[in-house]
Design a protein around this motif. Structure first.
Motif, PDB file in Angstrom:
ATOM      1  N   VAL A 162       0.862  -1.183   0.000  1.00 16.43           N
ATOM      2  CA  VAL A 162       0.000   0.000   0.000  1.00 16.43           C
ATOM      3  C   VAL A 162       0.899   1.234   0.000  1.00 16.43           C
ATOM      4  O   VAL A 162       1.832   1.340   0.802  1.00 16.43           O
ATOM      5  CB  VAL A 162      -0.949   0.014   1.222  1.00 16.43           C
ATOM      6  CG1 VAL A 162      -1.699   1.341   1.317  1.00 16.43           C
ATOM      7  CG2 VAL A 162      -1.931  -1.149   1.147  1.00 16.43           C
ATOM      8  N   VAL A 163       0.622   2.130  -0.951  1.00 15.60           N
ATOM      9  CA  VAL A 163       1.345   3.408  -1.017  1.00 15.60           C
ATOM     10  C   VAL A 163       0.339   4.484  -0.650  1.00 15.60           C
ATOM     11  O   VAL A 163      -0.698   4.611  -1.300  1.00 15.60           O
ATOM     12  CB  VAL A 163       1.892   3.656  -2.443  1.00 15.60           C
ATOM     13  CG1 VAL A 163       2.628   4.990  -2.505  1.00 15.60           C
ATOM     14  CG2 VAL A 163       2.807   2.511  -2.884  1.00 15.60           C
ATOM     15  N   VAL A 164       0.618   5.240   0.399  1.00 14.54           N
ATOM     16  CA  VAL A 164      -0.281   6.332   0.770  1.00 14.54           C
ATOM     17  C   VAL A 164       0.315   7.615   0.201  1.00 14.54           C
ATOM     18  O   VAL A 164       1.426   8.005   0.573  1.00 14.54           O
ATOM     19  CB  VAL A 164      -0.479   6.431   2.297  1.00 14.54           C
ATOM     20  CG1 VAL A 164      -1.607   7.420   2.618  1.00 14.54           C
ATOM     21  CG2 VAL A 164      -0.775   5.071   2.902  1.00 14.54           C
ATOM     22  N   GLY A 165      -0.410   8.258  -0.715  1.00 19.43           N
ATOM     23  CA  GLY A 165       0.091   9.444  -1.432  1.00 19.43           C
ATOM     24  C   GLY A 165       0.227   9.110  -2.900  1.00 19.43           C
ATOM     25  O   GLY A 165       0.676   8.008  -3.244  1.00 19.43           O
ATOM     26  N   ARG A 166      -0.175  10.032  -3.773  1.00 19.55           N
ATOM     27  CA  ARG A 166      -0.152   9.756  -5.220  1.00 19.55           C
ATOM     28  C   ARG A 166       0.524  10.890  -5.996  1.00 19.55           C
ATOM     29  O   ARG A 166       0.083  11.257  -7.079  1.00 19.55           O
ATOM     30  CB  ARG A 166      -1.573   9.532  -5.738  1.00 19.55           C
ATOM     31  CG  ARG A 166      -2.527  10.669  -5.410  1.00 19.55           C
ATOM     32  CD  ARG A 166      -3.894  10.472  -6.049  1.00 19.55           C
ATOM     33  NE  ARG A 166      -4.884  11.330  -5.422  1.00 19.55           N
ATOM     34  CZ  ARG A 166      -6.154  11.371  -5.769  1.00 19.55           C
ATOM     35  NH1 ARG A 166      -6.613  10.608  -6.728  1.00 19.55           N
ATOM     36  NH2 ARG A 166      -6.994  12.196  -5.159  1.00 19.55           N
ATOM     37  N   SER A 167       1.579  11.480  -5.415  1.00 18.84           N
ATOM     38  CA  SER A 167       2.280  12.550  -6.133  1.00 18.84           C
ATOM     39  C   SER A 167       3.113  11.953  -7.268  1.00 18.84           C
ATOM     40  O   SER A 167       3.455  10.765  -7.256  1.00 18.84           O
ATOM     41  CB  SER A 167       3.187  13.332  -5.180  1.00 18.84           C
ATOM     42  OG  SER A 167       4.280  12.521  -4.798  1.00 18.84           O
ATOM     43  N   ILE A 169       6.108  12.751  -7.764  1.00 16.51           N
ATOM     44  CA  ILE A 169       7.497  12.646  -7.281  1.00 16.51           C
ATOM     45  C   ILE A 169       7.710  11.360  -6.491  1.00 16.51           C
ATOM     46  O   ILE A 169       8.759  10.732  -6.586  1.00 16.51           O
ATOM     47  CB  ILE A 169       7.843  13.876  -6.401  1.00 16.51           C
ATOM     48  CG1 ILE A 169       7.737  15.152  -7.230  1.00 16.51           C
ATOM     49  CG2 ILE A 169       9.199  13.748  -5.755  1.00 16.51           C
ATOM     50  CD1 ILE A 169       8.003  16.408  -6.453  1.00 16.51           C
ATOM     51  N   VAL A 170       6.733  10.981  -5.676  1.00 15.95           N
ATOM     52  CA  VAL A 170       6.921   9.814  -4.807  1.00 15.95           C
ATOM     53  C   VAL A 170       5.856   8.729  -5.042  1.00 15.95           C
ATOM     54  O   VAL A 170       6.169   7.626  -5.504  1.00 15.95           O
ATOM     55  CB  VAL A 170       6.939  10.200  -3.300  1.00 15.95           C
ATOM     56  CG1 VAL A 170       7.395   9.002  -2.473  1.00 15.95           C
ATOM     57  CG2 VAL A 170       7.813  11.406  -3.008  1.00 15.95           C
ATOM     58  N   GLY A 171       4.624   9.032  -4.710  1.00 20.77           N
ATOM     59  CA  GLY A 171       3.585   7.996  -4.644  1.00 20.77           C
ATOM     60  C   GLY A 171       3.424   7.184  -5.921  1.00 20.77           C
ATOM     61  O   GLY A 171       3.531   5.955  -5.903  1.00 20.77           O
ATOM     62  N   LYS A 172       3.154   7.881  -7.051  1.00 15.54           N
ATOM     63  CA  LYS A 172       2.895   7.138  -8.297  1.00 15.54           C
ATOM     64  C   LYS A 172       4.109   6.322  -8.741  1.00 15.54           C
ATOM     65  O   LYS A 172       3.976   5.124  -9.005  1.00 15.54           O
ATOM     66  CB  LYS A 172       2.465   8.097  -9.401  1.00 15.54           C
ATOM     67  CG  LYS A 172       1.013   8.545  -9.285  1.00 15.54           C
ATOM     68  CD  LYS A 172       0.643   9.330 -10.543  1.00 15.54           C
ATOM     69  CE  LYS A 172      -0.336  10.423 -10.224  1.00 15.54           C
ATOM     70  NZ  LYS A 172      -0.396  11.437 -11.284  1.00 15.54           N
ATOM     71  N   PRO A 173       5.318   6.918  -8.838  1.00 15.35           N
ATOM     72  CA  PRO A 173       6.437   6.078  -9.298  1.00 15.35           C
ATOM     73  C   PRO A 173       6.745   4.905  -8.370  1.00 15.35           C
ATOM     74  O   PRO A 173       7.054   3.811  -8.844  1.00 15.35           O
ATOM     75  CB  PRO A 173       7.625   7.054  -9.384  1.00 15.35           C
ATOM     76  CG  PRO A 173       7.182   8.342  -8.802  1.00 15.35           C
ATOM     77  CD  PRO A 173       5.705   8.338  -8.734  1.00 15.35           C
ATOM     78  N   HIS A 189      -5.035   7.775  -0.931  1.00 16.14           N
ATOM     79  CA  HIS A 189      -4.864   9.231  -1.034  1.00 16.14           C
ATOM     80  C   HIS A 189      -5.860   9.911  -0.113  1.00 16.14           C
ATOM     81  O   HIS A 189      -6.498   9.241   0.708  1.00 16.14           O
ATOM     82  CB  HIS A 189      -4.999   9.670  -2.495  1.00 16.14           C
ATOM     83  CG  HIS A 189      -6.161   9.045  -3.175  1.00 16.14           C
ATOM     84  ND1 HIS A 189      -7.447   9.478  -2.985  1.00 16.14           N
ATOM     85  CD2 HIS A 189      -6.232   7.961  -4.002  1.00 16.14           C
ATOM     86  CE1 HIS A 189      -8.265   8.720  -3.682  1.00 16.14           C
ATOM     87  NE2 HIS A 189      -7.544   7.781  -4.302  1.00 16.14           N
ATOM     88  N   SER A 190      -6.026  11.222  -0.300  1.00 10.92           N
ATOM     89  CA  SER A 190      -6.842  11.973   0.668  1.00 10.92           C
ATOM     90  C   SER A 190      -8.324  11.594   0.627  1.00 10.92           C
ATOM     91  O   SER A 190      -9.053  11.867   1.568  1.00 10.92           O
ATOM     92  CB  SER A 190      -6.691  13.478   0.430  1.00 10.92           C
ATOM     93  OG  SER A 190      -7.256  13.832  -0.809  1.00 10.92           O
ATOM     94  N   ARG A 191      -8.783  10.980  -0.477  1.00  9.23           N
ATOM     95  CA  ARG A 191     -10.207  10.607  -0.550  1.00  9.23           C
ATOM     96  C   ARG A 191     -10.413   9.124  -0.251  1.00  9.23           C
ATOM     97  O   ARG A 191     -11.515   8.607  -0.426  1.00  9.23           O
ATOM     98  CB  ARG A 191     -10.812  10.897  -1.918  1.00  9.23           C
ATOM     99  CG  ARG A 191     -10.313  12.121  -2.644  1.00  9.23           C
ATOM    100  CD  ARG A 191     -10.773  13.427  -2.043  1.00  9.23           C
ATOM    101  NE  ARG A 191      -9.859  14.484  -2.500  1.00  9.23           N
ATOM    102  CZ  ARG A 191      -9.974  15.134  -3.643  1.00  9.23           C
ATOM    103  NH1 ARG A 191     -10.967  14.870  -4.429  1.00  9.23           N
ATOM    104  NH2 ARG A 191      -9.086  16.055  -3.992  1.00  9.23           N
ATOM    105  N   ALA A 208       3.766   8.582   1.960  1.00  8.38           N
ATOM    106  CA  ALA A 208       4.338   9.831   1.434  1.00  8.38           C
ATOM    107  C   ALA A 208       3.226  10.863   1.340  1.00  8.38           C
ATOM    108  O   ALA A 208       2.627  11.072   0.286  1.00  8.38           O
ATOM    109  CB  ALA A 208       4.975   9.592   0.068  1.00  8.38           C
ATOM    110  N   VAL A 209       2.933  11.480   2.454  1.00 10.63           N
ATOM    111  CA  VAL A 209       1.774  12.362   2.547  1.00 10.63           C
ATOM    112  C   VAL A 209       2.167  13.780   2.985  1.00 10.63           C
ATOM    113  O   VAL A 209       1.780  14.767   2.367  1.00 10.63           O
ATOM    114  CB  VAL A 209       0.742  11.750   3.540  1.00 10.63           C
ATOM    115  CG1 VAL A 209      -0.367  12.732   3.841  1.00 10.63           C
ATOM    116  CG2 VAL A 209       0.172  10.455   2.982  1.00 10.63           C
ATOM    117  N   GLY A 210       2.905  13.869   4.083  1.00  9.68           N
ATOM    118  CA  GLY A 210       3.234  15.188   4.631  1.00  9.68           C
ATOM    119  C   GLY A 210       2.292  15.595   5.752  1.00  9.68           C
ATOM    120  O   GLY A 210       2.146  16.779   6.049  1.00  9.68           O
ATOM    121  N   VAL A 211       1.632  14.602   6.371  1.00  6.80           N
ATOM    122  CA  VAL A 211       0.797  14.870   7.555  1.00  6.80           C
ATOM    123  C   VAL A 211       1.442  14.130   8.732  1.00  6.80           C
ATOM    124  O   VAL A 211       1.435  12.894   8.770  1.00  6.80           O
ATOM    125  CB  VAL A 211      -0.657  14.382   7.349  1.00  6.80           C
ATOM    126  CG1 VAL A 211      -1.463  14.566   8.630  1.00  6.80           C
ATOM    127  CG2 VAL A 211      -1.320  15.113   6.188  1.00  6.80           C
TER     128      VAL A 211
END
Ligand code: NAP
Length: 284
Positions: A162-167, A169-173, A189-191, A208-211
């Motif tokens: 599980v990857v949390v975050g879909r940026s 730069i990080v999440g998608k790759p 992701h947030s939703r 990879a969220v930033g929270v």
């Protein structure tokens, strides 16, 4: 209690290996050189750029930093990038993100030649990562994350990731890199509804969220590999997205913040720049 994945130690080892490759290249008359564009006066960006320049020096590589004012016109940045693309002494070229709001970040990234795109963020490079086959440069933070995950000895084939975050730069790759290793990947992701339930399914959890401390111990599957990418500065200290104290009681392996993913990002930028110089030699 989880084993700590020491990113600082792993990054130091990678840099020692790179020193040898840099020496070999220098022996053939090629010194890897990285050019970094820094636009504006974001203090965090300035710190990152100066540590990139310092690491280049440490490894026997060259670097040059082009510092442009916050209100620079887009045409000036584009001309500079085109000039650096054409400069045969430069092997790696990157724009420090974020750029000021009036600039089109995607347009700037896509000017960078895929041969010099050592940050791995231009659209052509990102497309190659998704399509597979001929590879471009793998983006630095995701590449560092994969190295840390594999350093635990885990076999990813068939595992739930599980990857949390879909940026971009990080999440998608990182999700595509895990998929390439035959993990079954979920991107949250947030939703995402019931994030805790989604995370508890993960044999490998990348956040990879930033929270700060979004992921608590109750959200971690016992024995999981937990990679905390988040870095938020609170009262002068870097805090991750994972509640380390709680999560480390449940996880099998966990990265600390600081000292986990952060040092790997710079090491992988150096690795990509060395690869760019090596590829230049073989194209010659
Ligand atoms: P970003 O572009 O802001 O993306 C954050 C992602 O987190 C988005 O996809 C967002 O979802 C998701 N998100 C936000 N709140 C959420 C929530 N409550 N629950 C679930 N998902 C949520 O950030 P980024 O550039 O990927 O960076 C993420 C973190 O990693 C930051 O702390 C950054 O400083 C750190 N970082 C560290 C390194 C390093 O070298 N150590 C490198 C890069 C980034 P939506 O898409 O739905 O908005």
């Amino acid at each position: 209690m989880a084993q700590i994945i020491d990113g600082k130690l792993r990054a130091a080892k990678i840099k020692e290996e790179l020193k040898i490759r840099v020496q070999a290249l220098s022996g053939k008359g090629v010194v890897p050189k990285l050019a970094v564009l820094l636009i504006g006066d974001n203090p965090a960006s300035k710190t990152y750029v100066s540590s990139k320049a310092k690491t280049c020096e440490e490894l026997g590589m060259f670097s040059e930093v082009h510092h442009l004012p916050e209100n620079v016109r887009e045409e000036i940045v584009i001309d500079l990038l085109k000039g650096l693309n054409a400069d045969t002494n430069i092997f790696g070229l990157m724009v420090q993100l974020p750029v000021p709001k009036h600039l089109n970040e995607r347009k700037l990234l896509d000017i960078i030649s895929p041969h010099k795109d050592v940050d791995g963020l231009c659209t052509v490079t990102a497309g190659k990562l998704i399509v597979g086959g001929e590879k471009g440069f793998v983006p630095c933070t995701p590449q560092g994350i994969m190295d840390l995950i594999l350093s635990t000895g885990i076999e990813l084939k068939g595992k739930r990731a599980v990857v949390v975050g879909r940026s971009n730069i990080v999440g998608k790759p990182v999700a595509f890199l895990l998929l390439e290793q035959h993990a079954t990947v979920t991107i949250a992701h947030s939703r995402t509804a019931d994030l805790g339930a989604v995370c508890r399914e993960a044999d490998v959890l990348v956040v990879a969220v930033g929270v700060p401390r979004l992921i608590t111990g109750e959200m971690v599957k016992p024995g999981a590999v937990v990679i905390d990418v988040g870095t938020t500065k609170i009262e002068g200290r870097l805090v991750g997205d994972v509640d380390f104290e709680g999560a480390s009681k449940v996880a099998g392996f966990i990265t600390p913040v600081p000292g986990g993913v952060g040092p790997m990002t710079i090491a992988m930028l150096m690795k990509n720049t060395v690869l760019a110089a090596e590829a230049h030699l073989t194209r010659k």
